[in-house]
Write a protein that holds these residues in place. Structure first.
Motif, PDB file in Angstrom:
ATOM      1  N   LYS A 108       0.811  -1.204   0.000  1.00 46.48           N
ATOM      2  CA  LYS A 108       0.000   0.000   0.000  1.00 46.48           C
ATOM      3  C   LYS A 108       0.851   1.264   0.000  1.00 46.48           C
ATOM      4  O   LYS A 108       0.381   2.319  -0.368  1.00 46.48           O
ATOM      5  N   ARG A 109       2.097   1.126   0.466  1.00 46.60           N
ATOM      6  CA  ARG A 109       2.966   2.298   0.503  1.00 46.60           C
ATOM      7  C   ARG A 109       3.663   2.530  -0.829  1.00 46.60           C
ATOM      8  O   ARG A 109       4.124   3.629  -1.112  1.00 46.60           O
ATOM      9  N   ARG A 110       3.753   1.512  -1.667  1.00 44.89           N
ATOM     10  CA  ARG A 110       4.505   1.627  -2.915  1.00 44.89           C
ATOM     11  C   ARG A 110       3.923   2.647  -3.879  1.00 44.89           C
ATOM     12  O   ARG A 110       4.680   3.412  -4.487  1.00 44.89           O
ATOM     13  N   PRO A 111       2.600   2.702  -4.091  1.00 44.45           N
ATOM     14  CA  PRO A 111       2.080   3.725  -5.002  1.00 44.45           C
ATOM     15  C   PRO A 111       2.423   5.141  -4.568  1.00 44.45           C
ATOM     16  O   PRO A 111       2.733   5.993  -5.416  1.00 44.45           O
ATOM     17  N   VAL A 112       2.377   5.416  -3.260  1.00 40.75           N
ATOM     18  CA  VAL A 112       2.718   6.741  -2.764  1.00 40.75           C
ATOM     19  C   VAL A 112       4.187   7.045  -3.045  1.00 40.75           C
ATOM     20  O   VAL A 112       4.530   8.134  -3.512  1.00 40.75           O
ATOM     21  N   LEU A 113       5.049   6.080  -2.781  1.00 45.59           N
ATOM     22  CA  LEU A 113       6.472   6.271  -3.044  1.00 45.59           C
ATOM     23  C   LEU A 113       6.728   6.491  -4.523  1.00 45.59           C
ATOM     24  O   LEU A 113       7.539   7.338  -4.910  1.00 45.59           O
ATOM     25  N   THR A 114       5.996   5.769  -5.364  1.00 45.24           N
ATOM     26  CA  THR A 114       6.157   5.920  -6.806  1.00 45.24           C
ATOM     27  C   THR A 114       5.769   7.324  -7.252  1.00 45.24           C
ATOM     28  O   THR A 114       6.478   7.956  -8.049  1.00 45.24           O
ATOM     29  N   VAL A 115       4.657   7.813  -6.736  1.00 49.89           N
ATOM     30  CA  VAL A 115       4.212   9.161  -7.078  1.00 49.89           C
ATOM     31  C   VAL A 115       5.241  10.191  -6.649  1.00 49.89           C
ATOM     32  O   VAL A 115       5.577  11.126  -7.404  1.00 49.89           O
ATOM     33  N   VAL A 116       5.779  10.046  -5.423  1.00 49.20           N
ATOM     34  CA  VAL A 116       6.785  10.979  -4.925  1.00 49.20           C
ATOM     35  C   VAL A 116       8.023  10.965  -5.818  1.00 49.20           C
ATOM     36  O   VAL A 116       8.555  12.018  -6.194  1.00 49.20           O
ATOM     37  N   LEU A 117       8.480   9.772  -6.184  1.00 50.92           N
ATOM     38  CA  LEU A 117       9.667   9.656  -7.024  1.00 50.92           C
ATOM     39  C   LEU A 117       9.434  10.269  -8.412  1.00 50.92           C
ATOM     40  O   LEU A 117      10.323  10.922  -8.972  1.00 50.92           O
ATOM     41  N   VAL A 118       8.231  10.069  -8.948  1.00 47.52           N
ATOM     42  CA  VAL A 118       7.911  10.652 -10.259  1.00 47.52           C
ATOM     43  C   VAL A 118       7.915  12.178 -10.179  1.00 47.52           C
ATOM     44  O   VAL A 118       8.469  12.860 -11.049  1.00 47.52           O
ATOM     45  N   LEU A 119       7.321  12.730  -9.113  1.00 51.06           N
ATOM     46  CA  LEU A 119       7.286  14.175  -8.949  1.00 51.06           C
ATOM     47  C   LEU A 119       8.686  14.754  -8.801  1.00 51.06           C
ATOM     48  O   LEU A 119       9.011  15.784  -9.401  1.00 51.06           O
ATOM     49  N   VAL A 120       9.523  14.086  -7.994  1.00 45.82           N
ATOM     50  CA  VAL A 120      10.903  14.539  -7.830  1.00 45.82           C
ATOM     51  C   VAL A 120      11.632  14.498  -9.169  1.00 45.82           C
ATOM     52  O   VAL A 120      12.377  15.425  -9.529  1.00 45.82           O
ATOM     53  N   GLY A 121      11.407  13.421  -9.919  1.00 44.74           N
ATOM     54  CA  GLY A 121      12.043  13.308 -11.221  1.00 44.74           C
ATOM     55  C   GLY A 121      11.623  14.398 -12.178  1.00 44.74           C
ATOM     56  O   GLY A 121      12.445  14.953 -12.917  1.00 44.74           O
ATOM     57  N   LEU A 122      10.334  14.741 -12.157  1.00 49.43           N
ATOM     58  CA  LEU A 122       9.838  15.801 -13.026  1.00 49.43           C
ATOM     59  C   LEU A 122      10.436  17.155 -12.662  1.00 49.43           C
ATOM     60  O   LEU A 122      10.806  17.944 -13.544  1.00 49.43           O
ATOM     61  N   VAL A 123      10.531  17.430 -11.361  1.00 48.39           N
ATOM     62  CA  VAL A 123      11.104  18.697 -10.919  1.00 48.39           C
ATOM     63  C   VAL A 123      12.569  18.789 -11.335  1.00 48.39           C
ATOM     64  O   VAL A 123      13.020  19.813 -11.873  1.00 48.39           O
ATOM     65  N   LEU A 124      13.331  17.721 -11.083  1.00 44.36           N
ATOM     66  CA  LEU A 124      14.749  17.740 -11.438  1.00 44.36           C
ATOM     67  C   LEU A 124      14.947  17.864 -12.945  1.00 44.36           C
ATOM     68  O   LEU A 124      15.866  18.541 -13.409  1.00 44.36           O
TER      69      LEU A 124
END
Length: 229
Positions: free
Chosen positions: A8-24
């Motif tokens: 259940k925590r993996r989708p949240v982590l995935t979203v966070v990583l995608v957002l960080v990647g987009l910002v960078l």
């Protein structure tokens, strides 16, 4: 209390990583290529203004303009890490006394705002501005921040960047700006839609004279060394 299942925590982590990647990615791309049109450019254009935006390498912009904007906008540009705490403190104290609201933004903060964010003064935008300022100071470096700033700053209605400004106001390329012309361009930056650099009124003439005098200090004290050194 039992911990939530890892699944259940993996989708949240995935979203966070995608957002960080987009910002960078959004930071990395303008580090290498000229940024596209900014929110301000698009907004003004949709409001019916023209759009004159010509990117130029810092090598093709007069060093006098670098000295002028540092003298006028951010004398501690080469010394700070994106934020001038003394200027922010002075602005806060001045605002507490009432009257005209003053800002304490550095060139780095203005660049972050111009390139990545929408016009305005709301707290959400200010928070994002601070985050982007840290990132561009870290990932771009001072020379690139200055190069982008000089290329996206508004210098007249529908006129953006040093090259378009030099041609609009003085009929010459940015590489040929004199010290006097550079000082005038820096003098109108706070209100580029109100003031005239080619035929300035009394306030702009006085301010430009002060900027030109301060440019000598910038040269003599090496305050532009992180850009021109």
């Amino acid at each position: 209390m039992a911990k939530p299942p890892i699944k259940k925590r993996r989708p949240v982590l995935t979203v966070v990583l995608v957002l960080v990647g987009l910002v960078l990615t959004s930071i990395a791309v303008p580090r290498l290529v000229p940024p596209p049109l900014t929110f301000l450019m698009v907004t003004r254009y949709l409001e019916g203004e023209g759009l004159s935006y010509r990117w130029r390498s810092l090598n093709d912009i007069s060093p006098r303009l670098v000295e002028a904007v540092i003298a006028s906008e951010d004398s501690g540009y080469c010394a700070h890490r994106g934020f001038d705490m003394k200027a922010i403190g002075k602005a806060l104290r001045a605002n507490e006394r009432g009257g005209r609201i003053r800002g304490g933004s550095t060139i780095s903060q203005q660049t972050a705002k111009n390139v990545f964010l929408w016009p305005g003064r709301d707290w959400i935008r200010k928070g994002l501005e601070a985050g982007y300022t840290v990132l561009i100071e870290t990932l771009w470096g001072k020379r690139r921040v200055m190069e982008v700033y000089l290329n996206v700053a508004e210098w007249a209605p529908g006129v953006y960047g040093a090259e378009a400004a030099a041609r609009h106001w003085f009929g010459k390329p940015a590489s040929r700006l004199s010290a006097r012309e550079a000082a005038r361009l820096a003098a109108i930056l706070p209100s580029p839609r109100r003031y005239d650099a080619a035929s300035p009124g009394p306030w702009v003439r006085r301010h430009a004279s002060r900027v030109q005098a301060a440019m000598r200090t910038v040269r003599e004290d090496g305050l532009a060394g992180c850009v021109l050194g």
